[in-house]
Design a protein around this motif. Sequence first.
Motif, short mmCIF file in Angstrom:
data_model
loop_
_atom_site.label_atom_id
_atom_site.label_comp_id
_atom_site.label_asym_id
_atom_site.label_seq_id
_atom_site.Cartn_x
_atom_site.Cartn_y
_atom_site.Cartn_z
N ALA A 1 19.39 28.73 68.28
CA ALA A 1 20.19 29.70 69.03
C ALA A 1 21.25 28.98 69.87
N GLN A 2 20.87 27.88 70.51
CA GLN A 2 21.83 27.14 71.34
C GLN A 2 22.96 26.56 70.50
N VAL A 3 22.61 25.99 69.35
CA VAL A 3 23.64 25.39 68.50
C VAL A 3 24.54 26.45 67.90
N LEU A 4 23.97 27.56 67.46
CA LEU A 4 24.79 28.64 66.92
C LEU A 4 25.74 29.19 67.97
N ARG A 5 25.24 29.36 69.19
CA ARG A 5 26.11 29.84 70.28
C ARG A 5 27.25 28.86 70.53
N SER A 6 26.94 27.58 70.52
CA SER A 6 27.99 26.58 70.76
C SER A 6 29.04 26.58 69.67
N ARG A 7 28.68 27.08 68.49
CA ARG A 7 29.61 27.16 67.37
C ARG A 7 30.31 28.51 67.30
N GLY A 8 30.04 29.38 68.26
CA GLY A 8 30.72 30.66 68.30
C GLY A 8 29.98 31.81 67.66
N THR A 9 28.75 31.58 67.19
CA THR A 9 27.95 32.65 66.60
C THR A 9 27.09 33.29 67.68
N ASP A 10 27.38 34.53 68.02
CA ASP A 10 26.63 35.18 69.10
C ASP A 10 25.80 36.35 68.61
N ALA A 11 25.67 36.51 67.27
CA ALA A 11 24.86 37.60 66.72
C ALA A 11 24.23 37.13 65.42
N VAL A 12 22.99 37.56 65.19
CA VAL A 12 22.29 37.27 63.94
C VAL A 12 21.60 38.54 63.46
N ALA A 13 21.37 38.61 62.16
CA ALA A 13 20.59 39.71 61.61
C ALA A 13 19.11 39.42 61.79
N VAL A 14 18.33 40.46 62.09
CA VAL A 14 16.88 40.32 62.21
C VAL A 14 16.21 41.44 61.43
N GLU A 15 14.98 41.20 61.01
CA GLU A 15 14.21 42.22 60.32
C GLU A 15 13.83 43.33 61.29
N ASP A 16 13.85 44.57 60.78
CA ASP A 16 13.47 45.72 61.60
C ASP A 16 12.52 46.62 60.81
N PRO A 17 11.22 46.65 61.17
CA PRO A 17 10.62 45.96 62.30
C PRO A 17 10.52 44.46 62.05
N GLY A 18 10.43 43.73 63.16
CA GLY A 18 10.35 42.27 63.08
C GLY A 18 9.63 41.73 64.29
N SER A 19 9.54 40.42 64.35
CA SER A 19 8.80 39.76 65.41
C SER A 19 9.42 40.01 66.78
N ARG A 20 8.68 40.66 67.66
CA ARG A 20 9.16 40.89 69.03
C ARG A 20 9.39 39.55 69.74
N GLY A 21 8.51 38.59 69.50
CA GLY A 21 8.67 37.29 70.13
C GLY A 21 9.97 36.61 69.73
N ALA A 22 10.32 36.66 68.45
CA ALA A 22 11.58 36.05 67.99
C ALA A 22 12.78 36.76 68.59
N MET A 23 12.71 38.09 68.67
CA MET A 23 13.82 38.84 69.24
C MET A 23 13.99 38.52 70.72
#
Length: 410
Positions: free
Chosen positions: A138-160
């Motif tokens: 997440a930190q590396v993606l943010r530093s590269r300008g990526t501020d959104a990712v696709a997640v499974e729904d429903p999916g892991s609450r911990g990961a979200m």
Amino acid sequence: MVVQAYQRLVDEGLAEARTGSGTVVTGRGVERAARPAGDRRRTLDELRLPISTPDDIDIDLSPGIPDLSAFPRAAWLRAERAVLDRVTGADLRYGDPGGAPRLRAALVDWLARTRGVRCEADDVVVTAGVAQGLALLAQVLRSRGTDAVAVEDPGSRGAMDQLAFWGVRQVPVPVDEQGMRVGELAAAGVDAAVLTPAHQFPTGVVLSPERRRELLVWTGLVIEDDYDAEHRYDRAPVAALQGSAPDRVAYLGSVSKSLAPAMRTGWLIAPRGLQAELLAAKHATDLGNPALPQLVLAQLLSSGDHDRHLRAVRTRQRSRRDALLAGLRTHLPEARVAGVAAGLHVLVLLPGAADDVALAERVAAAGVLVQPLSWHRRRTGPPGLVIGYAAHPPDRLTEAATRIGRALSR
């Protein structure tokens, strides 16, 4: 054996059966590329389970908790003694933030054999569990300008929650009986997606061969959370996606479900273009994981003790799953259990129910803690209960199923 081998290739999306042509290779594998030279904090109250739990809960069926009584104490002690007999001063210095070389090499061999992962020792970053691996990404993606990712729904609450903490917005993509609807990734407008393809959490389904193939031609970064693939009870699990596209899949795993969550030991194997930034983030975070536990785990893996432990645990877990399902069939016959025979939890769907939080409240009043499926959703959907079974023996699971049935049949 030949038929099983062909079936596994189909399951993994690397081949497909065509009428009149037999089974053909799809050509989806990708060769390795050459090696190149603001956060959003959440309060504790926001992270708590949204049901009021009475003090007299005595059967905790929260998902994701392994059988901690099965921790291989004797094997761990033998491995620890072997490590201490030969440990050197160099082993105890500040080391490579990517991890102890012996563990990285052992993981390369073990993951290739058990999960089909393709990597070299330098590709492995030893982490404090999957959570830290996801945080580093997440930190590396943010530093590269990526501020959104696709997640499974429903999916892991911990990961979200982890992604939200690091300021990464999640775009939900629906999950059905074939896993994430990969065809909707293009409309999501994201460059990365987090998936649990071998055993989707919490539905328990496996990403279908067709959708694996779709995912392998999608151009974004796939973050593969292989959180409990060791626990498949009816057949060998499908291989990791990483082995088919190591230049586009960041692979996460840990010993939290095979040994114990408190070990805080996992691994991240990312495309080589991300590795330098991930290592820098890991170094800035903690300088690297503790050395001695890494060396002990390497000894367990290389000696075969870890594999023997997993074989024994799988037998225990299957009997526990069978006991829970038998109890539910008897005391809650209208319930439908989703997913494959794998993992440490089941998803129970209840036709005609409306509010799974209220259902979880009623079960908690009977002294049994379960999670409502809606806790893991971003959008509305059918209600259900997510029930862990690994931490209790069969007789306790039978008792839990009896209480659940009584609570929900009133």
